[in-house]
Design an enzyme around this catalytic site. Structure first.
Site, PDB file in Angstrom:
ATOM      1  N   VAL A 189      47.544  32.743  35.832  1.00 38.99           N
ATOM      2  CA  VAL A 189      47.054  31.529  36.479  1.00 38.99           C
ATOM      3  C   VAL A 189      46.610  30.578  35.375  1.00 38.99           C
ATOM      4  O   VAL A 189      45.871  30.983  34.461  1.00 38.99           O
ATOM      5  CB  VAL A 189      45.877  31.836  37.436  1.00 38.99           C
ATOM      6  CG1 VAL A 189      45.319  30.554  38.030  1.00 38.99           C
ATOM      7  CG2 VAL A 189      46.336  32.790  38.542  1.00 38.99           C
ATOM      8  N   LYS A 218      39.604  29.705  41.486  1.00 34.92           N
ATOM      9  CA  LYS A 218      39.775  28.831  42.651  1.00 34.92           C
ATOM     10  C   LYS A 218      40.571  29.523  43.758  1.00 34.92           C
ATOM     11  O   LYS A 218      41.047  28.882  44.675  1.00 34.92           O
ATOM     12  CB  LYS A 218      40.435  27.526  42.221  1.00 34.92           C
ATOM     13  CG  LYS A 218      39.542  26.703  41.292  1.00 34.92           C
ATOM     14  CD  LYS A 218      40.210  25.420  40.874  1.00 34.92           C
ATOM     15  CE  LYS A 218      39.285  24.482  40.147  1.00 34.92           C
ATOM     16  NZ  LYS A 218      38.663  24.949  38.966  1.00 34.92           N
ATOM     17  N   GLY A 219      40.779  30.842  43.611  1.00 35.83           N
ATOM     18  CA  GLY A 219      41.457  31.598  44.657  1.00 35.83           C
ATOM     19  C   GLY A 219      42.951  31.808  44.441  1.00 35.83           C
ATOM     20  O   GLY A 219      43.586  32.494  45.242  1.00 35.83           O
ATOM     21  N   GLY A 256      44.624  33.462  41.936  1.00 34.45           N
ATOM     22  CA  GLY A 256      44.920  34.861  41.597  1.00 34.45           C
ATOM     23  C   GLY A 256      44.762  35.774  42.793  1.00 34.45           C
ATOM     24  O   GLY A 256      45.603  36.642  43.051  1.00 34.45           O
ATOM     25  N   ASN A 278      41.071  42.067  27.611  1.00 34.72           N
ATOM     26  CA  ASN A 278      41.047  41.038  28.647  1.00 34.72           C
ATOM     27  C   ASN A 278      39.970  41.367  29.703  1.00 34.72           C
ATOM     28  O   ASN A 278      40.257  41.659  30.859  1.00 34.72           O
ATOM     29  CB  ASN A 278      42.433  40.916  29.288  1.00 34.72           C
ATOM     30  CG  ASN A 278      42.567  39.689  30.152  1.00 34.72           C
ATOM     31  OD1 ASN A 278      41.595  39.031  30.480  1.00 34.72           O
ATOM     32  ND2 ASN A 278      43.796  39.394  30.530  1.00 34.72           N
ATOM     33  N   TYR A 294      39.920  42.729  38.519  1.00 32.34           N
ATOM     34  CA  TYR A 294      40.673  43.830  39.124  1.00 32.34           C
ATOM     35  C   TYR A 294      39.732  44.904  39.683  1.00 32.34           C
ATOM     36  O   TYR A 294      39.927  45.398  40.791  1.00 32.34           O
ATOM     37  CB  TYR A 294      41.624  44.457  38.116  1.00 32.34           C
ATOM     38  CG  TYR A 294      42.644  43.520  37.536  1.00 32.34           C
ATOM     39  CD1 TYR A 294      43.163  42.454  38.268  1.00 32.34           C
ATOM     40  CD2 TYR A 294      43.102  43.688  36.235  1.00 32.34           C
ATOM     41  CE1 TYR A 294      44.101  41.593  37.732  1.00 32.34           C
ATOM     42  CE2 TYR A 294      44.051  42.830  35.692  1.00 32.34           C
ATOM     43  CZ  TYR A 294      44.543  41.787  36.428  1.00 32.34           C
ATOM     44  OH  TYR A 294      45.469  40.939  35.893  1.00 32.34           O
TER      45      TYR A 294
END
Length: 171
Positions: free
Chosen positions: A94, A101-102, A104, A131, A138
């Site tokens: 992204v 902002k949604g 992903g 990362n 996740y």
């Protein structure tokens, strides 16, 4: 600040957008020189041979789309243990201006729908150990579990070529 976006499967006309997102991902992962894909390779391998599939998130609406904000490039594998297909997410990216902002979450939501439609037992992906923002997303948002005890392995082109020496009918 919220944004309006939509997600759709990529078409061959989107090759340049996919390539730009892949190059941006390679830069983010500190390996811009490793992104050697070309528009011709993407056209052939994603859209003609269909070795992979891509979802793209675009700014705006389907009727008035803007620039590509993100992508999820995936393919199907198979689990001998479950006897079912799996979905392997090769890359999700992204753009920095569209993060948090949604986008992903929505890309993962679409992947989940595809995995269920194909009766996939698993959705797998890899993440670089450094990362930490993605790992936190996740684990905390998606409730994904790290695969402890597994180590990724890879052969690149020369390694694949060397395998021919091991074949029963070696050249």
């Amino acid at each position: 600040m919220t944004i309006t976006f939509h997600i759709r499967p990529a078409t061959v006309e989107d090759v340049d957008s996919i390539l730009k997102l892949v190059q941006d991902l390679a830069t983010y992962e500190k390996e811009p020189e490793s992104a050697r894909a070309t528009p011709a390779l993407f056209r052939e391998n994603i859209f003609e041979k269909q070795y992979a599939h891509t979802l793209l998130a675009f700014d705006g609406t389907p009727e008035a789309p803007g620039i590509a904000l993100g992508m999820a490039l995936y393919f199907f594998n198979f689990s001998t243990w479950t006897g079912k297909p799996g979905l392997y997410l090769e890359d999700l990216f992204v753009s920095p201006n569209a993060r948090n902002k949604g986008v992903g979450k929505a890309l993962f939501g679409e992947l989940g729908k595809i995995a269920q439609e194909k009766d996939c037992a698993r959705l797998d992906w890899s993440v670089l150990k450094w990362n930490t923002p993605s790992i936190a997303f996740y684990e905390n948002t998606l409730e994904a579990k790290a695969m402890e005890g597994w180590m990724g392995m890879r052969l690149e082109e020369q390694g694949i070529e060397n395998l021919k020496k091991l074949a029963v009918n070696a050249p």
